[in-house]
Design a protein around this motif. Structure first.
Motif, mmCIF file in Angstrom:
data_model
loop_
_atom_site.group_PDB
_atom_site.id
_atom_site.type_symbol
_atom_site.label_atom_id
_atom_site.label_comp_id
_atom_site.label_asym_id
_atom_site.label_seq_id
_atom_site.Cartn_x
_atom_site.Cartn_y
_atom_site.Cartn_z
ATOM 1 N N GLY A 77 -7.017 -1.967 2.181
ATOM 2 C CA GLY A 77 -5.638 -1.660 1.823
ATOM 3 C C GLY A 77 -4.866 -2.876 1.360
ATOM 4 N N ILE A 78 -5.566 -3.884 0.825
ATOM 5 C CA ILE A 78 -4.921 -5.083 0.274
ATOM 6 C C ILE A 78 -4.660 -4.850 -1.209
ATOM 7 C CG2 ILE A 78 -5.222 -7.540 -0.252
ATOM 8 C CD1 ILE A 78 -7.003 -7.707 2.251
ATOM 9 N N ASP A 79 -3.445 -5.118 -1.639
ATOM 10 C CA ASP A 79 -3.069 -4.997 -3.047
ATOM 11 C C ASP A 79 -3.592 -6.219 -3.800
ATOM 12 O OD1 ASP A 79 -1.672 -4.395 -5.460
ATOM 13 O OD2 ASP A 79 0.005 -5.637 -4.773
ATOM 14 N N LEU A 80 -4.680 -6.057 -4.547
ATOM 15 C CA LEU A 80 -5.329 -7.167 -5.250
ATOM 16 C C LEU A 80 -4.782 -7.300 -6.658
ATOM 17 C CD1 LEU A 80 -7.564 -9.362 -5.464
ATOM 18 C CD2 LEU A 80 -9.118 -7.531 -6.218
ATOM 19 N N ARG A 81 -4.345 -8.511 -7.014
ATOM 20 C CA ARG A 81 -3.918 -8.843 -8.378
ATOM 21 C C ARG A 81 -4.809 -9.998 -8.833
ATOM 22 N NH1 ARG A 81 1.269 -6.287 -9.140
ATOM 23 N NH2 ARG A 81 1.450 -4.875 -7.343
ATOM 24 N N ASP A 82 -5.872 -9.708 -9.609
ATOM 25 C CA ASP A 82 -6.856 -10.738 -9.950
ATOM 26 C C ASP A 82 -6.952 -10.983 -11.441
ATOM 27 O OD1 ASP A 82 -8.213 -8.032 -9.744
ATOM 28 O OD2 ASP A 82 -9.804 -9.180 -10.733
ATOM 29 N N ALA A 83 -7.018 -12.260 -11.802
ATOM 30 C CA ALA A 83 -7.276 -12.666 -13.176
ATOM 31 C C ALA A 83 -8.775 -12.872 -13.330
ATOM 32 C CB ALA A 83 -6.541 -13.972 -13.478
#
Length: 315
Positions: A77-83
């Motif tokens: 349930g972690i909101d991942l924002r990955d480049a």
């Protein structure tokens, strides 16, 4: 729910458990395991498992390590924002001895490619951001961007100046509301920024007044928490901002636990501290520190880093 934003590293950890840590020229037998890690991801896992809504901003390669990060964030349930980077996902080689002590070698990979523009855009998209937490396994420009964005939006900014051999620019210290070095990192920061040479193993033996004075020289307007493993931690506030505490400095003892592996204990402390600050904004600061200390102590009773983070009341 108020959100914790963690900007930092993801690594695939390769861990060997050995009787004693390797010496030059030695060939040892040990037990091997692999799993997720990186200071940023460890802290994101800790923040989430300690009950906070957590967003994790990082750079990943186009490989199996990236797939692991994405699947774990979805499951937790972690909101991942990955480049996505052309470099491989970061890796770490970790050796853990029979006493739970460790030494670590890191291959930064994609972590070194995290850019300020991506960090700024990712943070701009987050609502109700209460805490921004960063470490030093990512480029300093990206870390400064995260701290500056947090400061500008009214979030509490936490700089965990780890690892100890990372170069910490003075402007990063100025952007941190809270600074969380361990003994080794604290000694390194004093040498670089205060001109004070103190051995890391002597930090815990300093009297309270001396330790507080050194923290004030280092942190100026920041609250400084020096974590000292089994010796607990020391908290130093600027006189103008006691964060709900009654005194400007104090020690908090460590919890008594059966230590199996100390890998990631500092990350557990930082993630839990951020989670507590986000969820209980009216509590005295000492309550947040005690919670973080208990959480970090519990993390040492299980092998591993990210997956060893205790699972508390997560919604």
């Amino acid at each position: 729910m108020p959100r914790v934003a963690i900007v930092g590293s993801f690594n695939v950890d390769h861990v060997w458990r050995v009787a004693s840590l390797p010496q030059p020229g030695a060939t040892l037998s040990g037990e091997y395991m692999s799993g997720p890690g990186g200071k940023g991801f460890n802290q994101a896992m800790a923040a989430r498992r300690a009950g906070a809504d957590a967003s994790f901003i990082c750079a990943l390669g186009g490989d199996l390590g990236a797939q692991l990060a994405r699947s774990l964030c979805t499951a937790e349930g972690i909101d991942l924002r990955d480049a996505e980077s052309s470099a491989p996902t970061g890796t770490a080689g970790i050796y853990v001895d029979a006493a739970g002590r460790n030494c670590i070698v890191i291959g930064a990979g994609a972590n070194a490619a995290l850019e300020t523009g991506f960090v700024a855009c990712a943070l701009d998209e987050l609502d109700d951001m209460a805490v921004v937490l960063v470490q030093l396994e990512s480029p300093s420009e990206a870390i400064a961007c995260a701290l500056g964005h947090g400061r500008a939006t009214g979030a509490t900014t936490i700089l965990n100046p780890a690892p100890a051999n990372a170069a910490v620019a003075g402007y990063l210290l100025e952007l941190a509301d809270i600074l969380t070095p361990n003994e080794t990192e604290f000694a390194a920061l004093l040498g670089r920024h205060v001109g004070e040479r103190i051995e890391a193993d002597a930090v815990g033996n300093l009297d309270q007044g001396r330790l507080h004075a050194l923290c004030r020289q280092l942190g100026h307007r920041s609250t400084v928490i020096v974590t000292m493993g089994a010796s607990g931690c020391f908290v130093s506030h600027p006189e103008a901002n006691l964060r709900g505490d009654e005194t400007a400095c104090y020690r908090i003892a460590a919890e008594a636990v059966s230590v199996v592996d100390t890998t990631g204990a500092g990350d557990a402390f930082n993630g839990a501290l951020a989670a507590s600050l986000a969820q209980r904004r009216d509590a005295a600061f000492a309550e947040h520190v005690r919670f973080a200390g208990r959480y970090a102590s519990l993390s040492t009773e299980t092998k591993g880093a990210a997956l060893a983070m205790p699972r508390l009341a997560v919604s």
